[in-house]
Design a protein around this motif. Structure first.
Motif, mmCIF file in Angstrom:
data_model
loop_
_atom_site.group_PDB
_atom_site.id
_atom_site.type_symbol
_atom_site.label_atom_id
_atom_site.label_comp_id
_atom_site.label_asym_id
_atom_site.label_seq_id
_atom_site.Cartn_x
_atom_site.Cartn_y
_atom_site.Cartn_z
ATOM 1 N N GLU A 19 -20.417 11.794 -39.286
ATOM 2 C CA GLU A 19 -19.805 12.050 -37.988
ATOM 3 C C GLU A 19 -19.675 10.780 -37.155
ATOM 4 O O GLU A 19 -19.584 10.830 -35.933
ATOM 5 C CB GLU A 19 -20.612 13.107 -37.229
ATOM 6 C CG GLU A 19 -20.546 14.488 -37.880
ATOM 7 C CD GLU A 19 -21.166 15.557 -37.019
ATOM 8 O OE1 GLU A 19 -22.362 15.411 -36.674
ATOM 9 O OE2 GLU A 19 -20.477 16.527 -36.682
ATOM 10 N N TRP A 46 -11.756 14.255 -28.053
ATOM 11 C CA TRP A 46 -12.930 15.044 -28.445
ATOM 12 C C TRP A 46 -12.532 16.504 -28.292
ATOM 13 O O TRP A 46 -12.319 16.978 -27.165
ATOM 14 C CB TRP A 46 -14.109 14.669 -27.551
ATOM 15 C CG TRP A 46 -15.393 15.358 -27.872
ATOM 16 C CD1 TRP A 46 -15.785 15.890 -29.066
ATOM 17 C CD2 TRP A 46 -16.485 15.581 -26.969
ATOM 18 N NE1 TRP A 46 -17.044 16.433 -28.975
ATOM 19 C CE2 TRP A 46 -17.493 16.249 -27.696
ATOM 20 C CE3 TRP A 46 -16.692 15.275 -25.627
ATOM 21 C CZ2 TRP A 46 -18.700 16.636 -27.108
ATOM 22 C CZ3 TRP A 46 -17.891 15.652 -25.041
ATOM 23 C CH2 TRP A 46 -18.893 16.317 -25.771
ATOM 24 N N CYS A 120 -20.763 13.377 -27.758
ATOM 25 C CA CYS A 120 -19.813 12.400 -28.286
ATOM 26 C C CYS A 120 -20.124 11.043 -27.680
ATOM 27 O O CYS A 120 -20.235 10.922 -26.461
ATOM 28 C CB CYS A 120 -18.383 12.822 -27.952
ATOM 29 S SG CYS A 120 -17.111 11.624 -28.456
ATOM 30 N N PHE A 169 -17.176 5.460 -32.514
ATOM 31 C CA PHE A 169 -17.230 6.841 -32.048
ATOM 32 C C PHE A 169 -18.245 7.577 -32.914
ATOM 33 O O PHE A 169 -18.331 7.333 -34.118
ATOM 34 C CB PHE A 169 -15.867 7.529 -32.172
ATOM 35 C CG PHE A 169 -14.782 6.930 -31.332
ATOM 36 C CD1 PHE A 169 -14.639 7.279 -30.001
ATOM 37 C CD2 PHE A 169 -13.881 6.025 -31.879
ATOM 38 C CE1 PHE A 169 -13.624 6.721 -29.227
ATOM 39 C CE2 PHE A 169 -12.867 5.475 -31.122
ATOM 40 C CZ PHE A 169 -12.738 5.823 -29.788
ATOM 41 N N LEU A 171 -20.399 11.626 -33.241
ATOM 42 C CA LEU A 171 -20.688 12.979 -32.788
ATOM 43 C C LEU A 171 -22.098 13.364 -33.188
ATOM 44 O O LEU A 171 -22.661 12.829 -34.149
ATOM 45 C CB LEU A 171 -19.685 13.974 -33.394
ATOM 46 C CG LEU A 171 -18.212 13.739 -33.081
ATOM 47 C CD1 LEU A 171 -17.350 14.726 -33.861
ATOM 48 C CD2 LEU A 171 -17.947 13.853 -31.593
#
Length: 240
Positions: A19, A46, A120, A169, A171
């Protein structure tokens, strides 16, 4: 892939791991004359977010800048109470871009969390080339827009390229773990001295500021030396 925008060539690639996605963007001046490159922005979305109670980390630019958790609402950041000169002491930019009304700004890195505990993270794994800014915008639907800016302010000759720092980025459901992973990556890139001992010290600045005299540190050194077994100070710093 390759993007051609106004005489610039941006060749984007991504390193994907679970992720987490880390993007690199080399930029080339494809024009036949020198050009000024102010910034490069990467945008993402997102998706599937519970937007009723969104919050995000506003990371400060320097040690006196405001840092904390804030509501990620549709109003965006309030105007800075002073002019560009003062704002520029606490933010990377003296004035926010005109098209950032309704956006929330953070320096270097930020992480947002929704009401269901989904998180996020977005940030720039800074080195020595750019200053990273993260912008959040709450959408009308179940999405949040996030744009990461690498602020450069450099000149490139015709055909010259520049390798930008990675944009990250990630998650997850633990904002602390996401931030720790980002910090580890940032430390590796900048060869952080993680094995060094953290010194304990006394500094003249926090008591005397710029009005320090020769007698002030001497007067403090005497009890520090006498009580060193109880207060193990290793560094005495005369500031300004």
């Amino acid at each position: 892939g390759l993007q051609e925008i106004g005489g610039w060539e941006l060749r984007t690639s991504a390193d994907l791991a679970g992720e987490t996605a880390e993007f690199s963007v080399p930029v080339r001046n494809a024009a036949d004359q020198p050009r000024h490159l102010e910034a490069v922005v990467l945008g993402a979305r997102w998706c599937g977010v519970e937007t009723s109670a969104l919050r995000y980390l506003k990371n400060g630019w320097q040690s006196w800048s405001k840092t904390g958790s804030h509501a990620l609402d549709d109003r965006g950041d309030p105007p800075f109470p002073s002019g560009p000169w003062m704002r520029g002491l606490h933010h990377p930019l003296g004035e926010p871009p005109a098209d950032r009304q309704g956006w929330h700004e953070s320096s270097l890195v930020s992480v947002a969390r929704d009401a269901e505990g989904r998180c996020c993270l977005a940030g720039v794994v800074e080195g020595e080339r750019s200053t990273g800014l993260v912008y959040w915008s709450r959408e009308a639907g179940p999405d949040v827009r996030v744009e990461v800016e690498l602020h450069l302010g450099i000149a490139l000759d015709p055909g010259e390229s520049v390798e930008l720092e990675p944009v990250r980025f990630a998650l997850g459901r633990d904002e602390g773990a996401l931030l720790e992973s980002f910090a580890e990556q940032l430390g590796r890139r900048n060869r952080a001295r993680t094995g060094a001992t953290l010194p304990t010290g006394w500094c003249s600045w926090y008591q005397f500021f710029h009005d320090v005299t020769e007698e002030d540190p001497l007067r403090n050194l005497e009890p520090l030396a006498r009580l060193r077994s109880e207060v193990p100070v290793g560094v005495v710093q005369l500031d300004d």
